[in-house]
Design an enzyme around this catalytic site. Structure first.
Site, mmCIF file in Angstrom:
data_model
loop_
_atom_site.group_PDB
_atom_site.id
_atom_site.type_symbol
_atom_site.label_atom_id
_atom_site.label_comp_id
_atom_site.label_asym_id
_atom_site.label_seq_id
_atom_site.Cartn_x
_atom_site.Cartn_y
_atom_site.Cartn_z
ATOM 1 N N GLY A 121 26.222 23.815 70.346
ATOM 2 C CA GLY A 121 24.924 24.389 70.523
ATOM 3 C C GLY A 121 24.776 24.639 72.069
ATOM 4 N N GLY A 123 26.314 27.041 73.924
ATOM 5 C CA GLY A 123 26.552 28.404 74.290
ATOM 6 C C GLY A 123 28.227 28.659 74.690
ATOM 7 N N LEU A 124 28.786 27.692 73.978
ATOM 8 C CA LEU A 124 30.223 27.832 74.298
ATOM 9 C C LEU A 124 31.323 28.063 73.206
ATOM 10 C CD1 LEU A 124 30.622 24.760 76.761
ATOM 11 C CD2 LEU A 124 30.574 27.018 77.631
ATOM 12 N N SER A 125 30.494 28.677 72.127
ATOM 13 C CA SER A 125 31.352 29.154 70.943
ATOM 14 C C SER A 125 32.099 28.162 70.173
ATOM 15 C CB SER A 125 32.040 30.497 71.410
ATOM 16 O OG SER A 125 31.280 31.506 71.529
ATOM 17 N N SER A 126 31.479 27.119 69.982
ATOM 18 C CA SER A 126 32.214 26.218 69.205
ATOM 19 C C SER A 126 32.323 26.884 67.757
ATOM 20 C CB SER A 126 31.326 24.794 69.080
ATOM 21 O OG SER A 126 30.082 24.961 68.562
ATOM 22 N N SER A 127 31.493 27.479 67.220
ATOM 23 C CA SER A 127 31.755 28.129 65.792
ATOM 24 C C SER A 127 32.805 29.196 65.761
ATOM 25 C CB SER A 127 30.653 28.388 65.378
ATOM 26 O OG SER A 127 29.948 29.474 65.888
ATOM 27 N N ASP A 170 32.609 36.448 71.213
ATOM 28 C CA ASP A 170 33.242 35.313 70.918
ATOM 29 C C ASP A 170 34.505 35.116 70.365
ATOM 30 O OD1 ASP A 170 30.487 34.965 72.048
ATOM 31 O OD2 ASP A 170 29.788 33.909 70.017
#
Ligand code: GLA
Length: 386
Positions: A121, A123-127, A170
Protein backbone atom coordinates in the site's frame (compact mmCIF):
# COMPACT_ATOMS: atom_id res chain seq x y z
CA UNK A 1 17.72 -11.59 4.04
CA UNK A 2 14.24 -12.26 2.66
CA UNK A 3 15.44 -14.41 -0.25
CA UNK A 4 17.24 -16.90 1.97
CA UNK A 5 14.37 -16.91 4.48
CA UNK A 6 11.87 -17.80 1.75
CA UNK A 7 14.18 -20.51 0.41
CA UNK A 8 14.93 -21.97 3.86
CA UNK A 9 11.22 -21.98 4.76
CA UNK A 10 10.46 -23.94 1.58
CA UNK A 11 13.23 -26.50 2.07
CA UNK A 12 12.32 -27.10 5.71
CA UNK A 13 8.68 -27.62 4.88
CA UNK A 14 8.84 -29.54 1.58
CA UNK A 15 12.31 -31.20 1.80
CA UNK A 16 12.81 -30.33 -1.86
CA UNK A 17 15.04 -27.91 -3.82
CA UNK A 18 12.93 -25.03 -5.16
CA UNK A 19 13.38 -22.69 -8.09
CA UNK A 20 13.70 -19.08 -6.93
CA UNK A 21 11.99 -16.18 -8.67
CA UNK A 22 12.34 -12.52 -7.84
CA UNK A 23 9.72 -9.95 -8.85
CA UNK A 24 10.69 -6.36 -8.06
CA UNK A 25 8.49 -3.43 -7.05
CA UNK A 26 8.57 -0.26 -9.12
CA UNK A 27 8.90 3.49 -8.84
CA UNK A 28 7.69 6.02 -11.36
CA UNK A 29 9.69 9.16 -12.16
CA UNK A 30 6.75 10.87 -13.85
CA UNK A 31 3.60 10.03 -15.83
CA UNK A 32 0.91 9.31 -13.25
CA UNK A 33 -2.51 8.01 -14.39
CA UNK A 34 -1.41 8.46 -17.99
CA UNK A 35 -1.15 4.71 -18.66
CA UNK A 36 -4.86 3.93 -18.89
CA UNK A 37 -5.17 7.04 -21.07
CA UNK A 38 -2.69 5.40 -23.46
CA UNK A 39 -0.06 8.02 -22.75
CA UNK A 40 3.57 7.97 -21.61
CA UNK A 41 5.09 6.73 -18.35
CA UNK A 42 8.63 6.58 -16.97
CA UNK A 43 8.84 3.88 -14.27
CA UNK A 44 11.75 1.71 -13.11
CA UNK A 45 11.95 -1.62 -11.27
CA UNK A 46 13.58 -1.51 -7.85
CA UNK A 47 15.66 -3.68 -5.58
CA UNK A 48 12.82 -4.33 -3.14
CA UNK A 49 10.87 -7.34 -4.31
CA UNK A 50 8.81 -10.44 -3.73
CA UNK A 51 10.63 -13.79 -3.74
CA UNK A 52 8.98 -17.05 -4.71
CA UNK A 53 10.40 -20.48 -3.87
CA UNK A 54 8.46 -23.14 -5.76
CA UNK A 55 8.66 -26.74 -6.98
CA UNK A 56 6.42 -29.28 -8.71
CA UNK A 57 4.63 -31.57 -6.23
CA UNK A 58 3.26 -34.30 -8.57
CA UNK A 59 -0.24 -33.78 -7.22
CA UNK A 60 -3.23 -32.02 -8.71
CA UNK A 61 -3.08 -29.04 -6.40
CA UNK A 62 -1.24 -25.77 -6.08
CA UNK A 63 -0.28 -24.95 -2.50
CA UNK A 64 0.75 -21.39 -1.79
CA UNK A 65 2.06 -20.19 1.51
CA UNK A 66 3.32 -16.85 2.72
CA UNK A 67 4.82 -15.11 5.65
CA UNK A 68 4.60 -11.81 3.80
CA UNK A 69 1.84 -10.49 6.04
CA UNK A 70 0.73 -13.11 8.52
CA UNK A 71 1.44 -16.78 7.91
CA UNK A 72 -1.27 -18.39 5.82
CA UNK A 73 -1.73 -21.11 3.22
CA UNK A 74 -4.05 -21.41 0.25
CA UNK A 75 -4.73 -24.56 -1.77
CA UNK A 76 -6.12 -24.56 -5.32
CA UNK A 77 -7.15 -27.76 -7.07
CA UNK A 78 -6.27 -28.05 -10.75
CA UNK A 79 -9.90 -28.75 -11.59
CA UNK A 80 -10.23 -25.03 -10.75
CA UNK A 81 -12.05 -25.61 -7.46
CA UNK A 82 -10.46 -24.35 -4.27
CA UNK A 83 -10.99 -24.24 -0.56
CA UNK A 84 -12.58 -21.08 0.78
CA UNK A 85 -9.99 -18.57 1.89
CA UNK A 86 -9.98 -15.08 3.30
CA UNK A 87 -6.54 -13.93 2.29
CA UNK A 88 -6.23 -10.71 0.30
CA UNK A 89 -3.27 -12.24 -1.59
CA UNK A 90 -5.38 -15.25 -2.39
CA UNK A 91 -7.77 -13.15 -4.44
CA UNK A 92 -4.91 -12.27 -6.82
CA UNK A 93 -3.80 -15.87 -7.24
CA UNK A 94 -7.39 -16.96 -7.73
CA UNK A 95 -7.90 -14.33 -10.44
CA UNK A 96 -4.67 -15.34 -12.21
CA UNK A 97 -5.41 -19.05 -12.09
CA UNK A 98 -8.91 -18.47 -13.44
CA UNK A 99 -7.51 -16.54 -16.39
CA UNK A 100 -4.87 -19.21 -17.06
CA UNK A 101 -7.48 -22.00 -16.88
CA UNK A 102 -9.65 -20.08 -19.29
CA UNK A 103 -6.74 -19.69 -21.71
CA UNK A 104 -5.93 -23.41 -21.44
CA UNK A 105 -2.39 -23.08 -20.17
CA UNK A 106 -1.07 -26.51 -19.08
CA UNK A 107 -1.02 -25.95 -15.33
CA UNK A 108 0.59 -28.47 -13.01
CA UNK A 109 0.54 -29.00 -9.26
CA UNK A 110 3.26 -27.25 -7.25
CA UNK A 111 4.19 -25.97 -3.82
CA UNK A 112 5.08 -22.32 -3.41
CA UNK A 113 6.31 -20.10 -0.60
CA UNK A 114 6.62 -16.37 -1.04
CA UNK A 115 7.70 -13.34 0.96
CA UNK A 116 9.21 -9.96 0.28
CA UNK A 117 10.22 -6.51 1.38
CA UNK A 118 8.02 -4.23 -0.74
CA UNK A 119 5.96 -2.22 1.72
CA UNK A 120 2.28 -2.90 0.98
CA UNK A 121 0.00 0.00 0.00
CA UNK A 122 2.99 2.30 -0.44
CA UNK A 123 2.65 2.95 -4.18
CA UNK A 124 5.48 0.54 -5.05
CA UNK A 125 3.31 -2.00 -6.88
CA UNK A 126 3.50 -4.96 -4.57
CA UNK A 127 0.46 -6.49 -6.28
CA UNK A 128 1.97 -6.25 -9.79
CA UNK A 129 5.13 -7.92 -8.42
CA UNK A 130 3.01 -10.63 -6.82
CA UNK A 131 1.04 -11.35 -9.99
CA UNK A 132 3.88 -11.13 -12.51
CA UNK A 133 6.31 -13.14 -10.35
CA UNK A 134 3.71 -15.84 -9.75
CA UNK A 135 2.91 -16.25 -13.46
CA UNK A 136 6.64 -16.37 -14.32
CA UNK A 137 7.26 -19.07 -11.67
CA UNK A 138 4.26 -21.07 -12.76
CA UNK A 139 5.32 -21.08 -16.43
CA UNK A 140 8.85 -22.07 -15.51
CA UNK A 141 7.66 -25.02 -13.41
CA UNK A 142 5.13 -26.12 -16.02
CA UNK A 143 7.79 -25.83 -18.71
CA UNK A 144 5.76 -23.61 -21.00
CA UNK A 145 6.39 -20.12 -22.37
CA UNK A 146 4.35 -17.00 -21.78
CA UNK A 147 5.75 -13.90 -23.47
CA UNK A 148 6.47 -11.06 -21.01
CA UNK A 149 3.89 -8.92 -22.75
CA UNK A 150 1.25 -11.60 -22.16
CA UNK A 151 2.28 -11.97 -18.52
CA UNK A 152 1.71 -8.21 -18.17
CA UNK A 153 -1.73 -8.40 -19.79
CA UNK A 154 -2.80 -11.38 -17.65
CA UNK A 155 -1.61 -9.66 -14.47
CA UNK A 156 -3.45 -6.50 -15.48
CA UNK A 157 -6.63 -8.48 -16.11
CA UNK A 158 -6.32 -10.01 -12.64
CA UNK A 159 -6.29 -6.48 -11.16
CA UNK A 160 -9.37 -5.61 -13.20
CA UNK A 161 -11.15 -8.72 -11.90
CA UNK A 162 -10.39 -7.65 -8.35
CA UNK A 163 -11.78 -4.19 -9.02
CA UNK A 164 -8.95 -1.84 -9.99
CA UNK A 165 -9.25 -0.67 -13.60
CA UNK A 166 -5.54 0.01 -13.75
CA UNK A 167 -3.34 0.66 -16.77
CA UNK A 168 -0.32 -1.41 -17.80
CA UNK A 169 2.54 0.62 -16.30
CA UNK A 170 3.15 -1.41 -13.14
CA UNK A 171 3.22 -4.78 -14.87
CA UNK A 172 5.53 -3.50 -17.62
CA UNK A 173 7.89 -1.91 -15.13
CA UNK A 174 8.04 -5.07 -13.02
CA UNK A 175 8.67 -7.30 -16.06
CA UNK A 176 10.82 -5.16 -18.34
CA UNK A 177 12.83 -3.12 -15.79
CA UNK A 178 16.61 -2.86 -16.25
CA UNK A 179 19.29 -2.09 -13.66
CA UNK A 180 20.26 1.61 -13.57
CA UNK A 181 17.58 2.61 -16.08
CA UNK A 182 14.06 3.94 -16.26
CA UNK A 183 11.67 2.47 -18.79
CA UNK A 184 10.10 4.97 -21.13
CA UNK A 185 6.87 3.27 -22.17
CA UNK A 186 4.34 4.42 -24.72
CA UNK A 187 1.15 2.83 -23.42
CA UNK A 188 -0.54 3.22 -26.79
CA UNK A 189 1.60 0.75 -28.74
CA UNK A 190 3.63 -0.64 -25.80
CA UNK A 191 6.92 0.34 -27.46
CA UNK A 192 9.60 1.12 -24.89
CA UNK A 193 13.17 2.24 -24.47
CA UNK A 194 15.60 2.50 -21.58
CA UNK A 195 17.05 5.69 -20.19
CA UNK A 196 19.74 5.96 -17.48
CA UNK A 197 18.49 8.07 -14.58
CA UNK A 198 21.60 9.00 -12.67
CA UNK A 199 22.45 12.68 -12.31
CA UNK A 200 26.02 13.20 -11.17
CA UNK A 201 26.06 14.50 -7.58
CA UNK A 202 22.35 13.83 -6.99
CA UNK A 203 20.45 10.89 -5.54
CA UNK A 204 16.91 9.59 -5.78
CA UNK A 205 15.27 8.98 -2.42
CA UNK A 206 11.85 7.59 -1.54
CA UNK A 207 10.00 8.80 1.53
CA UNK A 208 7.16 6.57 2.68
CA UNK A 209 4.40 8.67 4.27
CA UNK A 210 3.18 5.49 5.95
CA UNK A 211 -0.33 6.41 4.91
CA UNK A 212 -1.27 3.15 3.24
CA UNK A 213 -3.94 2.83 0.59
CA UNK A 214 -5.80 0.09 -1.16
CA UNK A 215 -6.71 1.35 -4.60
CA UNK A 216 -8.70 -1.81 -5.41
CA UNK A 217 -11.07 -1.31 -2.48
CA UNK A 218 -11.37 2.43 -2.94
CA UNK A 219 -13.36 3.87 -5.84
CA UNK A 220 -11.40 7.10 -6.31
CA UNK A 221 -8.92 5.61 -8.79
CA UNK A 222 -11.68 4.22 -11.03
CA UNK A 223 -13.56 7.53 -10.81
CA UNK A 224 -10.56 9.31 -12.35
CA UNK A 225 -10.56 6.82 -15.18
CA UNK A 226 -14.31 7.34 -15.72
CA UNK A 227 -13.81 11.12 -15.92
CA UNK A 228 -11.20 10.69 -18.64
CA UNK A 229 -13.36 8.28 -20.63
CA UNK A 230 -16.32 10.61 -20.42
CA UNK A 231 -14.27 13.46 -21.87
CA UNK A 232 -13.04 11.20 -24.69
CA UNK A 233 -16.67 10.29 -25.44
CA UNK A 234 -17.57 13.97 -25.85
CA UNK A 235 -14.64 14.70 -28.17
CA UNK A 236 -15.50 11.75 -30.43
CA UNK A 237 -18.75 13.57 -31.28
CA UNK A 238 -16.86 16.14 -33.35
CA UNK A 239 -13.49 14.55 -34.13
CA UNK A 240 -12.75 11.26 -35.89
CA UNK A 241 -10.26 8.62 -34.81
CA UNK A 242 -10.28 9.54 -31.15
CA UNK A 243 -9.89 6.52 -28.88
CA UNK A 244 -8.26 7.95 -25.78
CA UNK A 245 -6.99 11.22 -24.31
CA UNK A 246 -3.81 10.55 -26.27
CA UNK A 247 -5.66 11.54 -29.44
CA UNK A 248 -6.87 14.82 -27.94
CA UNK A 249 -5.18 18.23 -27.94
CA UNK A 250 -5.76 21.18 -25.59
CA UNK A 251 -7.68 22.83 -28.46
CA UNK A 252 -10.03 19.83 -28.72
CA UNK A 253 -10.51 19.93 -24.99
CA UNK A 254 -11.49 23.60 -25.00
CA UNK A 255 -14.26 22.84 -27.50
CA UNK A 256 -16.09 20.57 -25.04
CA UNK A 257 -15.52 22.70 -21.95
CA UNK A 258 -19.23 23.48 -21.52
CA UNK A 259 -20.26 19.86 -22.07
CA UNK A 260 -18.51 18.24 -19.12
CA UNK A 261 -18.26 19.03 -15.40
CA UNK A 262 -15.44 21.36 -14.31
CA UNK A 263 -13.93 18.40 -12.43
CA UNK A 264 -13.83 16.13 -15.48
CA UNK A 265 -12.44 18.98 -17.57
CA UNK A 266 -9.67 19.64 -15.06
CA UNK A 267 -8.80 15.95 -14.86
CA UNK A 268 -8.47 15.60 -18.64
CA UNK A 269 -6.31 18.73 -18.78
CA UNK A 270 -4.05 17.22 -16.13
CA UNK A 271 -3.48 14.10 -18.27
CA UNK A 272 -2.54 16.12 -21.35
CA UNK A 273 -0.03 18.15 -19.34
CA UNK A 274 1.33 15.06 -17.56
CA UNK A 275 2.14 13.41 -20.90
CA UNK A 276 4.09 16.51 -21.86
CA UNK A 277 5.94 16.33 -18.52
CA UNK A 278 7.14 12.79 -19.32
CA UNK A 279 8.65 14.03 -22.58
CA UNK A 280 10.27 16.99 -20.77
CA UNK A 281 11.66 14.62 -18.12
CA UNK A 282 13.25 12.50 -20.86
CA UNK A 283 14.89 15.66 -22.14
CA UNK A 284 16.15 16.56 -18.64
CA UNK A 285 17.58 13.05 -18.19
CA UNK A 286 19.30 13.10 -21.56
CA UNK A 287 20.85 16.49 -20.78
CA UNK A 288 21.74 15.48 -17.21
CA UNK A 289 19.83 18.53 -15.99
CA UNK A 290 18.90 17.86 -12.34
CA UNK A 291 17.41 21.32 -11.90
CA UNK A 292 14.94 20.86 -14.76
CA UNK A 293 14.13 17.36 -13.56
CA UNK A 294 13.36 18.65 -10.03
CA UNK A 295 11.15 21.42 -11.41
CA UNK A 296 9.14 18.85 -13.41
CA UNK A 297 8.66 16.70 -10.30
CA UNK A 298 7.30 19.66 -8.36
CA UNK A 299 5.05 20.74 -11.18
CA UNK A 300 3.68 17.19 -11.43
CA UNK A 301 2.98 17.09 -7.71
CA UNK A 302 1.15 20.42 -7.76
CA UNK A 303 -1.01 19.21 -10.62
CA UNK A 304 -1.81 15.93 -8.83
CA UNK A 305 -2.71 17.91 -5.74
CA UNK A 306 -4.91 20.62 -7.25
CA UNK A 307 -6.11 19.23 -10.59
CA UNK A 308 -6.26 15.45 -10.43
CA UNK A 309 -6.79 15.58 -6.66
CA UNK A 310 -5.07 12.34 -5.71
CA UNK A 311 -2.60 13.47 -3.05
CA UNK A 312 -3.18 13.73 0.71
CA UNK A 313 -2.24 16.46 3.20
CA UNK A 314 0.58 14.25 4.44
CA UNK A 315 2.07 13.83 0.96
CA UNK A 316 1.72 17.56 0.29
CA UNK A 317 3.54 18.19 3.56
CA UNK A 318 6.43 15.88 2.63
CA UNK A 319 6.83 17.68 -0.70
CA UNK A 320 6.55 21.23 0.64
CA UNK A 321 8.97 20.50 3.48
CA UNK A 322 11.59 19.38 0.98
CA UNK A 323 10.92 22.39 -1.20
CA UNK A 324 12.04 24.70 1.60
CA UNK A 325 15.38 22.96 1.91
CA UNK A 326 17.99 24.06 -0.60
CA UNK A 327 19.41 20.92 -2.19
CA UNK A 328 16.11 19.11 -2.65
CA UNK A 329 15.71 19.67 -6.38
CA UNK A 330 12.15 18.45 -6.43
CA UNK A 331 9.77 15.74 -5.25
CA UNK A 332 6.33 14.39 -5.89
CA UNK A 333 3.86 11.78 -4.78
CA UNK A 334 4.22 8.56 -6.70
CA UNK A 335 1.75 5.90 -7.92
CA UNK A 336 -2.02 5.74 -7.88
CA UNK A 337 -2.40 8.24 -5.06
CA UNK A 338 -4.09 8.69 -1.69
CA UNK A 339 -1.02 7.58 0.24
CA UNK A 340 2.32 5.89 -0.27
CA UNK A 341 5.70 7.37 -1.09
CA UNK A 342 7.17 10.54 -2.49
CA UNK A 343 10.11 10.38 -4.87
CA UNK A 344 12.77 13.03 -4.26
CA UNK A 345 15.83 14.19 -6.14
CA UNK A 346 18.36 15.45 -3.59
CA UNK A 347 21.99 16.60 -3.74
CA UNK A 348 23.90 13.53 -2.58
CA UNK A 349 26.01 15.53 -0.13
CA UNK A 350 22.86 16.75 1.63
CA UNK A 351 20.82 13.58 1.32
CA UNK A 352 21.24 12.29 4.89
CA UNK A 353 20.66 15.61 6.67
CA UNK A 354 17.76 16.62 4.45
CA UNK A 355 15.98 13.27 4.67
CA UNK A 356 16.27 13.46 8.46
CA UNK A 357 14.96 17.03 8.47
CA UNK A 358 11.92 16.06 6.36
CA UNK A 359 11.17 13.11 8.66
CA UNK A 360 11.44 15.31 11.75
CA UNK A 361 9.04 17.97 10.42
CA UNK A 362 6.63 15.27 9.26
CA UNK A 363 6.64 13.62 12.68
CA UNK A 364 6.13 16.96 14.42
CA UNK A 365 3.19 17.96 12.20
CA UNK A 366 1.43 14.60 11.79
CA UNK A 367 2.66 12.40 14.62
CA UNK A 368 3.55 9.75 12.01
CA UNK A 369 6.98 8.16 11.49
CA UNK A 370 7.86 8.31 7.80
CA UNK A 371 10.61 6.08 6.35
CA UNK A 372 13.43 6.77 3.91
CA UNK A 373 14.56 4.32 1.19
CA UNK A 374 17.57 4.98 -1.01
CA UNK A 375 16.46 4.15 -4.49
CA UNK A 376 18.22 1.24 -6.17
CA UNK A 377 17.12 0.35 -9.69
CA UNK A 378 17.32 -3.38 -10.37
CA UNK A 379 16.34 -5.80 -13.17
CA UNK A 380 12.79 -6.98 -13.82
CA UNK A 381 11.23 -10.39 -12.94
CA UNK A 382 13.74 -13.20 -13.20
CA UNK A 383 14.66 -16.69 -12.04
CA UNK A 384 17.62 -16.49 -9.67
CA UNK A 385 20.56 -18.85 -9.94
CA UNK A 386 20.38 -19.56 -6.20
C1 GLA B 1 -1.51 2.43 -10.11
C2 GLA B 1 -2.00 1.66 -11.33
C3 GLA B 1 -1.22 2.03 -12.58
C4 GLA B 1 -1.14 3.53 -12.77
C5 GLA B 1 -0.74 4.23 -11.47
C6 GLA B 1 -0.83 5.72 -11.58
O1 GLA B 1 -0.23 2.06 -9.76
O2 GLA B 1 -1.91 0.28 -11.11
O3 GLA B 1 -1.78 1.40 -13.71
O4 GLA B 1 -2.35 4.04 -13.29
O5 GLA B 1 -1.54 3.83 -10.39
O6 GLA B 1 0.07 6.22 -12.49
Amino acid sequence: MIKSEVKAFFIKKYKNKPILVKAPGRVNLIGEHTDYNLGYVLPASIEKGIYFAAQKNNTSSIKIETFLTQPEQIIFALDSSHQPFTSFWGTYFKAILEILFEKNYPLIGFDCVFGGDIPIGAGLSSSAALCCGFIHALAELGDFEIARKDIALIAQRAEHKIGLNCGIMDQYAVLFGKKGNALFLDCKDLSHEYVPINFKGYSWVLINSNITHNLALDTEYNKRRNSCELVVGKVTKFKNNVHSLRDISFEDLKKIKGLVSPTDYKRAGYILAENARVIRMMDALEKGDAKQSGAILLEGHQAMSTEYEITTNELDLLVSTGQHLGGVMGSRMMGGGFGGCTINLIKTALMETHSKAILATYKKETGIDAEVYHLKIDDGVRTLAD
